[in-house]
Design an enzyme around this catalytic site. Structure first.
Site, PDB file in Angstrom:
ATOM      1  N   ASN A   2       0.868  -1.175   0.000  1.00 51.20           N
ATOM      2  CA  ASN A   2       0.000   0.000   0.000  1.00 51.20           C
ATOM      3  C   ASN A   2       0.908   1.229   0.000  1.00 51.20           C
ATOM      4  O   ASN A   2       1.422   1.628   1.037  1.00 51.20           O
ATOM      5  CB  ASN A   2      -0.899  -0.023   1.245  1.00 51.20           C
ATOM      6  CG  ASN A   2      -1.801   1.189   1.318  1.00 51.20           C
ATOM      7  OD1 ASN A   2      -1.888   1.964   0.363  1.00 51.20           O
ATOM      8  ND2 ASN A   2      -2.462   1.378   2.450  1.00 51.20           N
ATOM      9  N   HIS A   5      -9.954   1.668   4.176  1.00 48.10           N
ATOM     10  CA  HIS A   5      -8.726   1.885   4.953  1.00 48.10           C
ATOM     11  C   HIS A   5      -8.998   2.891   6.075  1.00 48.10           C
ATOM     12  O   HIS A   5      -9.753   3.846   5.882  1.00 48.10           O
ATOM     13  CB  HIS A   5      -7.603   2.381   4.036  1.00 48.10           C
ATOM     14  CG  HIS A   5      -6.257   2.318   4.701  1.00 48.10           C
ATOM     15  ND1 HIS A   5      -5.851   3.260   5.609  1.00 48.10           N
ATOM     16  CD2 HIS A   5      -5.261   1.409   4.623  1.00 48.10           C
ATOM     17  CE1 HIS A   5      -4.641   2.927   6.051  1.00 48.10           C
ATOM     18  NE2 HIS A   5      -4.258   1.809   5.460  1.00 48.10           N
ATOM     19  N   GLU A  46      -6.352  -4.187  10.481  1.00 48.45           N
ATOM     20  CA  GLU A  46      -5.304  -3.191  10.694  1.00 48.45           C
ATOM     21  C   GLU A  46      -5.672  -2.331  11.904  1.00 48.45           C
ATOM     22  O   GLU A  46      -6.347  -1.305  11.745  1.00 48.45           O
ATOM     23  CB  GLU A  46      -5.178  -2.280   9.473  1.00 48.45           C
ATOM     24  CG  GLU A  46      -4.727  -2.977   8.216  1.00 48.45           C
ATOM     25  CD  GLU A  46      -4.035  -2.013   7.270  1.00 48.45           C
ATOM     26  OE1 GLU A  46      -2.936  -2.340   6.833  1.00 48.45           O
ATOM     27  OE2 GLU A  46      -4.588  -0.934   6.992  1.00 48.45           O
ATOM     28  N   SER A 105       2.613  -1.845  10.526  1.00 43.92           N
ATOM     29  CA  SER A 105       4.049  -1.870  10.851  1.00 43.92           C
ATOM     30  C   SER A 105       4.734  -3.186  10.515  1.00 43.92           C
ATOM     31  O   SER A 105       5.725  -3.552  11.144  1.00 43.92           O
ATOM     32  CB  SER A 105       4.286  -1.549  12.334  1.00 43.92           C
ATOM     33  OG  SER A 105       3.826  -0.246  12.637  1.00 43.92           O
ATOM     34  N   GLY A 139       2.553  -1.015   4.412  1.00 48.57           N
ATOM     35  CA  GLY A 139       2.629   0.384   4.015  1.00 48.57           C
ATOM     36  C   GLY A 139       4.069   0.826   3.850  1.00 48.57           C
ATOM     37  O   GLY A 139       4.699   0.586   2.818  1.00 48.57           O
TER      38      GLY A 139
HETATM   39  P1  PGA Z   1       2.264   0.502   7.702  1.00 43.78           P
HETATM   40  O1  PGA Z   1       0.884   0.794   6.940  1.00 43.78           O
HETATM   41  O2  PGA Z   1       2.788  -0.811   7.197  1.00 43.78           O
HETATM   42  O3  PGA Z   1       3.141   1.667   7.338  1.00 43.78           O
HETATM   43  O4  PGA Z   1       1.957   0.442   9.151  1.00 43.78           O
HETATM   44  C1  PGA Z   1      -0.072  -0.214   6.769  1.00 43.78           C
HETATM   45  C2  PGA Z   1      -1.343   0.384   6.210  1.00 43.78           C
HETATM   46  O5  PGA Z   1      -1.744   1.478   6.651  1.00 43.78           O
HETATM   47  O6  PGA Z   1      -1.974  -0.205   5.304  1.00 43.78           O
END
Ligand code: PGA
Length: 228
Positions: free
Chosen positions: A11, A99, A153, A190, A211
């Site tokens: 993403n 999201h 998430e 994360s 992300g």
């Molecule tokens: P992140 O984002 O891996 O930077 O925590 C994940 C997301 O928001 O889809």
């Protein structure tokens, strides 16, 4: 894990430009273990203007699938700035819907459900993000439990969240799956190459929504290489 039950989704959020695409894909392809193709679905979700050029470049490698980061709640018509399912059909195989960064801007459960309806009607597979039980339950009530891919998430686990508490524990993910009539979930928040091992071989985790660690192609490829 059976064939293609694992998904890893990059993403990119509002990152990357046209000039970055070739380097990202070359970087990813040089490290990604092609023996994973057929077992793990590699999906990249760029911003809307990059979908077509990424799709064209991705033909060179053959295995990359494209997702949008959102889709319109409307089918078509006078909705300035919206991009609908019929416009994404043939370009994106998946669409991230719901999201938390969109829900935080006011996206409602009804809007999420309309977006899912529109995607499904045109054969685009929704990747539905949720951070609380109610968000998933509302989707299951309307569309059933098997129509979409669910991505859990927790907002606090997302790396860009202020005072992020870091990746969720496996117990937290299991507790959420147990509350719902689903037996598998994609985990996001994360995830990176240093912690993805914690989630491998956990039978209710069927992939990762990544992300910030997906912006670096080598990082993302190293995570993908660990999946099986
Ligand atoms: P992140 O984002 O891996 O930077 O925590 C994940 C997301 O928001 O889809």
């Amino acid at each position: 894990m059976n064939k293609l039950e694992m998904h890893i989704i990059a993403n990119w959020k509002q990152n990357k430009t046209l000039a970055d695409l070739k380097d990202w894909l070359t970087g990813f392809d040089s490290i990604f273990d092609k023996e994973k193709v057929g077992q793990v679905e590699i999906v990249v979700a760029p911003s809307f203007p990059l979908i077509v050029p990424l799709k064209m470049i991705a033909q060179e490698v053959g295995y990359l699938k494209i997702s949008s980061q959102d889709i319109s709640e409307y089918k078509d018509g006078a909705h300035t700035g919206e991009v609908g399912a019929s416009q994404l059909q043939g370009l994106a195989e998946y669409s991230i819907i719901g999201h938390s960064e969109r829900r935080k801007n006011g996206e409602t459960i009804d809007q999420v459900n309309s977006k899912i309806t529109n995607a499904l009607e045109l054969g685009i597979k929704p990747i539905v993000c949720f951070s609380i039980e109610e968000e998933a339950s509302a989707v299951i009530e309307k569309h059933g439990k098997d129509a979409v891919l669910f991505a859990f998430e927790p907002v606090s686990a997302i790396s860009s969240t202020e005072n992020s508490s870091g990746p969720a524990g496996v117990e937290e993910i299991k507790a959420m799956v147990d509350k719902l009539p689903i037996d598998k979930v994609i985990y996001g928040g994360s995830v990176d190459k240093s912690n993805v091992d914690n989630y491998l071989n956990i039978q209710f985790i069927s992939g990762f929504l990544v992300g910030s660690a997906s912006l670096d192609p080598a990082n993302f490829a190293e995570i993908a290489n660990k999946l099986h």
